[in-house]
Design a protein around this motif. Structure first.
Motif, PDB file in Angstrom:
ATOM      1  N   HIS A  18      -8.958   7.086   3.749  1.00 51.56           N
ATOM      2  CA  HIS A  18      -9.544   5.814   3.342  1.00 51.56           C
ATOM      3  C   HIS A  18     -10.903   5.646   4.008  1.00 51.56           C
ATOM      4  CE1 HIS A  18     -10.265   1.426   3.580  1.00 51.56           C
ATOM      5  NE2 HIS A  18      -9.673   1.392   2.411  1.00 51.56           N
ATOM      6  N   VAL A  48     -10.208   5.183  -1.467  1.00 50.08           N
ATOM      7  CA  VAL A  48      -9.506   6.365  -0.981  1.00 50.08           C
ATOM      8  C   VAL A  48     -10.177   7.594  -1.559  1.00 50.08           C
ATOM      9  CG1 VAL A  48      -7.319   7.634  -0.972  1.00 50.08           C
ATOM     10  CG2 VAL A  48      -7.328   5.146  -0.716  1.00 50.08           C
ATOM     11  N   GLY A  54     -13.354  -0.916  -0.040  1.00 50.13           N
ATOM     12  CA  GLY A  54     -12.377   0.086   0.363  1.00 50.13           C
ATOM     13  C   GLY A  54     -12.090   1.074  -0.741  1.00 50.13           C
ATOM     14  N   THR A  88       0.813  -1.207   0.000  1.00 48.27           N
ATOM     15  CA  THR A  88       0.000   0.000   0.000  1.00 48.27           C
ATOM     16  C   THR A  88       0.847   1.258   0.000  1.00 48.27           C
ATOM     17  OG1 THR A  88      -1.797  -1.151   1.153  1.00 48.27           O
ATOM     18  CG2 THR A  88      -1.810   1.250   1.258  1.00 48.27           C
ATOM     19  N   SER A 102     -13.956   5.396   8.923  1.00 44.52           N
ATOM     20  CA  SER A 102     -12.816   6.139   8.400  1.00 44.52           C
ATOM     21  C   SER A 102     -12.077   6.807   9.572  1.00 44.52           C
ATOM     22  CB  SER A 102     -13.291   7.214   7.424  1.00 44.52           C
ATOM     23  OG  SER A 102     -12.230   7.791   6.720  1.00 44.52           O
ATOM     24  N   ASP A 103     -10.759   6.978   9.530  1.00 48.83           N
ATOM     25  CA  ASP A 103      -9.853   6.444   8.543  1.00 48.83           C
ATOM     26  C   ASP A 103      -9.167   5.242   9.167  1.00 48.83           C
ATOM     27  OD1 ASP A 103      -7.683   5.880   6.894  1.00 48.83           O
ATOM     28  OD2 ASP A 103      -7.298   7.942   6.407  1.00 48.83           O
TER      29      ASP A 103
END
Length: 461
Positions: free
Chosen positions: A281, A425, A423, A259, A297-298
């Motif tokens: 995220h 972003v 998921g 990631t 979140s997050d």
């Protein structure tokens, strides 16, 4: 409050006495029956086409309908203490998920040995008969009453909220999506599954030989799929970001790479995908038994966010909720307690975020905090604590005090409450699909659906 049920003992029964029970047939009832009985006939499963006519039938099994008669006998007339001896059944109609049914019994005769014969019937809301017959029972000898306080409840592990997201997303045009390093079977299969559902148009960037090997292992075809051969993961992530900036793609999806490598290319100041808002995220979670989607979140990017970072995290989640059809999401700012305590900094942040929302610095949602987890999601707990709020007890977004808390919360819901999670972003120039290497293809598919809906909403802004 639990209902007290009482019986009518044999000596008190009279010919002509009647009792009935009305209840709705829910789709979940059909799943419970299938699991408890082992009857997996697709004619009775809500989402299956059991006879090949192109639509699901969701016909109630005959014995489920008959069980409504048993419920009247066991709880109304004669009631607790009753035992079956015999039952005749004639099925004269059908019931389907969504129907409201009434079961009725009427005493026909009393016989020696506490035997009682009763006429039995089940009919729909409009009076259309579904079942009729006759029961023979052993009636209770003495008066009894019963409270079912400790009967275990059931939660069906269905994920209807994700099903709805897919229904909303599939008619949309597929988003050209750069999938970075889909070099193992799961990450590749998830992207190709999303392509088959017309959610994305995948562009595969990574080691071409590893991608082709993953396709062979997964039994997938890469025919017609664009592959950009960039073996190095850091370079592949940079190339993917460049393609978005050049207008060649409208979304990014993480494959089989770390990631931090993936995000590093996105947050590059000059060449990345930054906007005025901080990246954060959001887990979009379908929790069995909960009547709405839940966002957390997050849980993956901001380790220890300060106040202004939390404001961006909150705003990002609200924008995402808008794109998923929630016009004014309820946002609970979490802490360990629901009262402001200077010794717990997250309670101060929560109170300030609530006031920022009141003053329009955070827009589009109802924001309240601090809230502990129980009084954020359970109305009874909120009422017990005396919290008067439009958010408490019914939060649709949970903002964690830090990444550890958010990550633990999301994984507890996944592994203990059987939630499924998507998921994404938020805060970048385009939707960024950030899945875990442990995610199955359903989670990856849901993440793509969320991204598609977000993109159709203009990125949520």
């Amino acid at each position: 409050m639990t209902e007290t049920i009482a019986n009518v003992p044999y000596v008190s029964l009279r010919v002509g006495m009647e009792a009935e029970l009305t209840r709705a047939l829910r789709a979940d009832d059909l799943y419970v029956y299938a699991n408890s009985s082992g009857n997996l006939n697709p004619m009775h499963l809500p989402k299956e086409d059991g006879d090949g006519d192109g639509r699901p039938e969701a016909v109630a099994p005959g014995m489920w309908v008959a069980s409504l008669i048993s419920a009247v006998l066991g709880t109304r007339l004669p009631g607790p203490g009753t035992l079956y001896r015999a039952q005749t059944l004639e099925f004269v109609g059908q019931a389907h998920a969504g129907d409201v049914l009434t079961a009725r019994v009427r005493v026909l005769a009393k016989e020696p040995g506490r035997l009682v014969r009763l006429a039995t019937e089940v009919f729909g809301a409009d009076g259309t008969p579904v079942l009729r017959g006759e029961a023979e029972v052993i009636a209770p000898e003495r008066a009894l009453s019963f409270r079912a306080d400790d009967i275990p409840g059931l939660t069906v592990q269905s994920h209807r909220h994700f099903d709805r997201l897919l229904e909303l997303a599939e008619p949309l045009p597929p988003i050209p999506t750069v999938v970075v390093a889909p070099e193992e079977p799961d990450s590749l299969a998830g992207a190709l599954l999303a392509a088959r559902h017309t959610l994305i148009l995948p562009i595969l960037v990574g080691d071409a030989r590893q991608i082709e090997k993953a396709a062979q292992e997964a039994g997938e075809s890469l025919e017609g799929i664009q592959i950009v051969d960039v073996p190095d993961h850091k370079a592949a992530a940079a190339r993917a970001v460049q393609m978005v900036n050049e207008g060649l793609a409208g979304a990014l999806m993480k494959g089989h790479l770390h990631t931090d490598v993936f995000l590093a290319a996105i947050v590059q100041r000059d060449t990345g995908l930054r906007t005025a808002r901080r990246l954060s995220h959001v887990f979009v979670m379908d929790v069995p038994g909960l009547d709405h989607l839940l966002m957390v979140s997050d849980a993956a990017i901001n380790i220890a966010p300060d106040l202004m970072a939390k404001a961006d995290i909150t705003q990002n989640a609200i924008y995402l909720a808008h794109s998923l059809g929630v016009a004014e999401p309820r946002v609970g700012i979490l802490s360990a307690v629901e009262k402001v305590n200077p010794a717990i900094p997250s309670t101060l942040d929560a109170a300030i975020l609530s006031k920022m929302a009141d003053r329009g610095q955070i827009k589009g949602g109802l924001v309240d905090g601090p809230l502990a987890m129980d009084n954020a999601v359970d109305l009874g707990a909120a009422m017990t604590k005396g919290i008067k709020s439009m958010v408490a007890g019914r939060a649709e977004i949970l903002i964690a005090p830090n990444m550890e808390a958010g990550n633990m919360l999301a994984k507890e819901l996944t592994y203990l409450a059987h939630a499924r999670s998507a998921g994404i972003v938020m805060g970048a120039k385009c939707p960024v699909i950030l899945t875990s290497r442990a995610d199955d293809e359903h989670a990856r598919l849901a993440s793509c659906a969320v991204a598609a809906l977000n993109a159709a909403h203009g990125g949520g802004v």
